[in-house]
Scaffold this motif. Sequence first.
Motif, PDB file in Angstrom:
ATOM      1  N   ASP A  59       0.818  -1.219   0.000  1.00 44.30           N
ATOM      2  CA  ASP A  59       0.000   0.000   0.000  1.00 44.30           C
ATOM      3  C   ASP A  59       0.850   1.267   0.000  1.00 44.30           C
ATOM      4  N   CYS A  83      -2.745  -4.493  -4.758  1.00 41.68           N
ATOM      5  CA  CYS A  83      -2.055  -3.827  -3.644  1.00 41.68           C
ATOM      6  C   CYS A  83      -2.627  -4.327  -2.326  1.00 41.68           C
ATOM      7  N   ASP A  84      -1.743  -4.573  -1.355  1.00 42.10           N
ATOM      8  CA  ASP A  84      -2.229  -5.050  -0.059  1.00 42.10           C
ATOM      9  C   ASP A  84      -1.254  -4.668   1.048  1.00 42.10           C
ATOM     10  N   GLN A  85      -1.809  -4.259   2.196  1.00 41.10           N
ATOM     11  CA  GLN A  85      -0.991  -3.903   3.363  1.00 41.10           C
ATOM     12  C   GLN A  85      -0.166  -5.067   3.869  1.00 41.10           C
ATOM     13  N   ASN A  88       3.326  -4.549   3.119  1.00 44.18           N
ATOM     14  CA  ASN A  88       3.995  -3.339   3.592  1.00 44.18           C
ATOM     15  C   ASN A  88       5.304  -3.664   4.309  1.00 44.18           C
TER      16      ASN A  88
END
Length: 207
Positions: A59, A83-85, A88
């Motif tokens: 993200d 997209c994905d946390q 991160n």
Amino acid sequence: MSDRLLVLVRHGQSEWNLKNLFTGWRDPDLTPRGVDEARKAGKRLKAEGLSFDVCFTSDLKRAQDTLDLILEEMGEDNLPVICDQALNERDYGDLSGLNKDDARAKWGEEQVHIWRRSYDVPPPGGESLKDTVARALPYYVKEILPRVLRGERVLVAAHGNSLRALIMVLEKLTPDGIMKRELNTGAPVIYRLNADSTVESVLDLAD
């Protein structure tokens, strides 16, 4: 050679990498050098004759921008991007935004070294690498790996520690071994997997 292709790329140099700041979930831009590193990664992957079906990133914009630049260089601007946390960077908690030298002055060199280099000791309010593995690895197993095993060619642009979480499993590294595993900014690591998800071959395109 296997069609089960997985390529991992750490984002290019960010403004906070340059300033020696703990970054974590903060969201600085790429430096001009970081932009160059991302473009160079795209050129290298194209020179290897690779193409992709789907891309994953975090993200955070330094990873997203790196991915965009890679795909632009490869002429693959229209690929689906997820997209994905979960991908991160490790959350550095109270260290985020601090100069690493200032952090040493505040907490002591030994304590900061423990937070940075131990596997399971988190900084105040943040994550250890073990915590990052617990976040990123299930996402890899559920969302990324099945696509690779189906024969999709997958590119992941993320961060030093979230990618270490994947590399720990791919390369069967111990907690001590993964802490020593360096990942250069903008340097693709190319994996070919066997049908049982083990690694058939690995090619690190670091300088």
